[in-house]
Design an enzyme around this catalytic site. Sequence first.
Site, mmCIF file in Angstrom:
data_model
loop_
_atom_site.group_PDB
_atom_site.id
_atom_site.type_symbol
_atom_site.label_atom_id
_atom_site.label_comp_id
_atom_site.label_asym_id
_atom_site.label_seq_id
_atom_site.Cartn_x
_atom_site.Cartn_y
_atom_site.Cartn_z
ATOM 1 N N GLY A 196 -68.390 -72.618 53.763
ATOM 2 C CA GLY A 196 -68.101 -73.365 52.549
ATOM 3 C C GLY A 196 -68.093 -72.545 51.276
ATOM 4 N NE ARG A 252 -79.967 -75.032 57.373
ATOM 5 C CZ ARG A 252 -79.787 -76.311 57.631
ATOM 6 N NH1 ARG A 252 -80.815 -77.140 57.617
ATOM 7 N NH2 ARG A 252 -78.585 -76.782 57.907
ATOM 8 C CG ASN A 286 -73.913 -72.280 48.027
ATOM 9 O OD1 ASN A 286 -73.085 -72.959 47.420
ATOM 10 N ND2 ASN A 286 -73.950 -72.242 49.364
ATOM 11 C CB SER A 300 -72.758 -81.636 42.117
ATOM 12 O OG SER A 300 -71.783 -82.667 42.232
ATOM 13 C CE1 TYR A 343 -75.310 -82.423 46.850
ATOM 14 C CE2 TYR A 343 -73.791 -83.740 45.544
ATOM 15 C CZ TYR A 343 -74.177 -82.515 46.055
ATOM 16 O OH TYR A 343 -73.448 -81.391 45.768
ATOM 17 C CE LYS A 398 -76.385 -80.067 44.489
ATOM 18 N NZ LYS A 398 -76.718 -78.653 44.804
ATOM 19 C CB THR A 457 -67.431 -77.943 51.835
ATOM 20 O OG1 THR A 457 -68.214 -79.001 51.255
ATOM 21 C CG2 THR A 457 -66.832 -77.086 50.728
ATOM 22 C CG ASP A 458 -68.672 -78.177 57.461
ATOM 23 O OD1 ASP A 458 -67.450 -78.416 57.564
ATOM 24 O OD2 ASP A 458 -69.266 -77.339 58.167
ATOM 25 C CG ASN A 484 -66.612 -83.010 50.633
ATOM 26 O OD1 ASN A 484 -65.824 -82.665 51.501
ATOM 27 N ND2 ASN A 484 -66.685 -82.402 49.458
#
Length: 257
Positions: A20, A41, A93, A156, A180, A184, A215-216, A218
């Site tokens: 991403g 990770r 990030n 965001s 979320y 942010k 991206t993954d 969303n």
Amino acid sequence: MTANHPNPTTIALVTGANKGIGREIAGQLAALGMTVLLGARDPGLGAVAAEELRATGGDVRPVALDVTDPATVRAAATYVEETFGRLDVLVNNAGITGATAATRGTDAGRQTPSRADLDVVRRVFETNVFGVITVTNALLPLLLRSAAPRVVNVSSGVGSLGELTDPTSPLAAIPAGIAYPTSKTALNAVTVQYAREFRDAPIRFNAADPGYCATDLNGHTGYRTAAQGAAVSVRLATLGPDGPTGGFFDDEGPVRW
């Protein structure tokens, strides 16, 4: 005693960088000539991503790093100190929404306030807010050894209270969410507080709004590419000595708090 590591190359670390926007940030920083530590990770996924980016000519090295696991954060900081002796750029990030493939687009995925699962909210804050503090504090001593340290927190537009409460803003139409978006908003506040503490130092702390990127995170529903979303973080990571600190920016400039 810390060993001397003479190295003129800019050293950058990007968390959540095996895919991403994070991966694009890592690639773009490497293309500028930086040595980039690609935090992930999953060590296996991180190694694959770093190898693929190295194939384009950049110096990208994988680092196992789970922002919610202090042991891996400490290990990453030790690696940076022993290998380079300092850190010039940190891009926080790594982030999650709390949604899964099964819940994305539903009340459960959005975490509608009146029906929120507090375990999910805590998990989102653990990564998006507390993880940023954990990583930043672990690497701060190394950043302060740099002549021009830069910290970028990937935020965001949904973290902007001004946008969400302005009926003329496109963001005002999105469904309410308690996990979320609020994480942010909190991250923006964290950014400001670090900037306030170090206002008289050469270090710069800023938050970046990458826009709605596919991206993954969303389910690839965004209308911008990850590469486009990475650009503002790269710009903030390469600010000159007179660059701002404690700000929130997108491609067009400052974003409302």
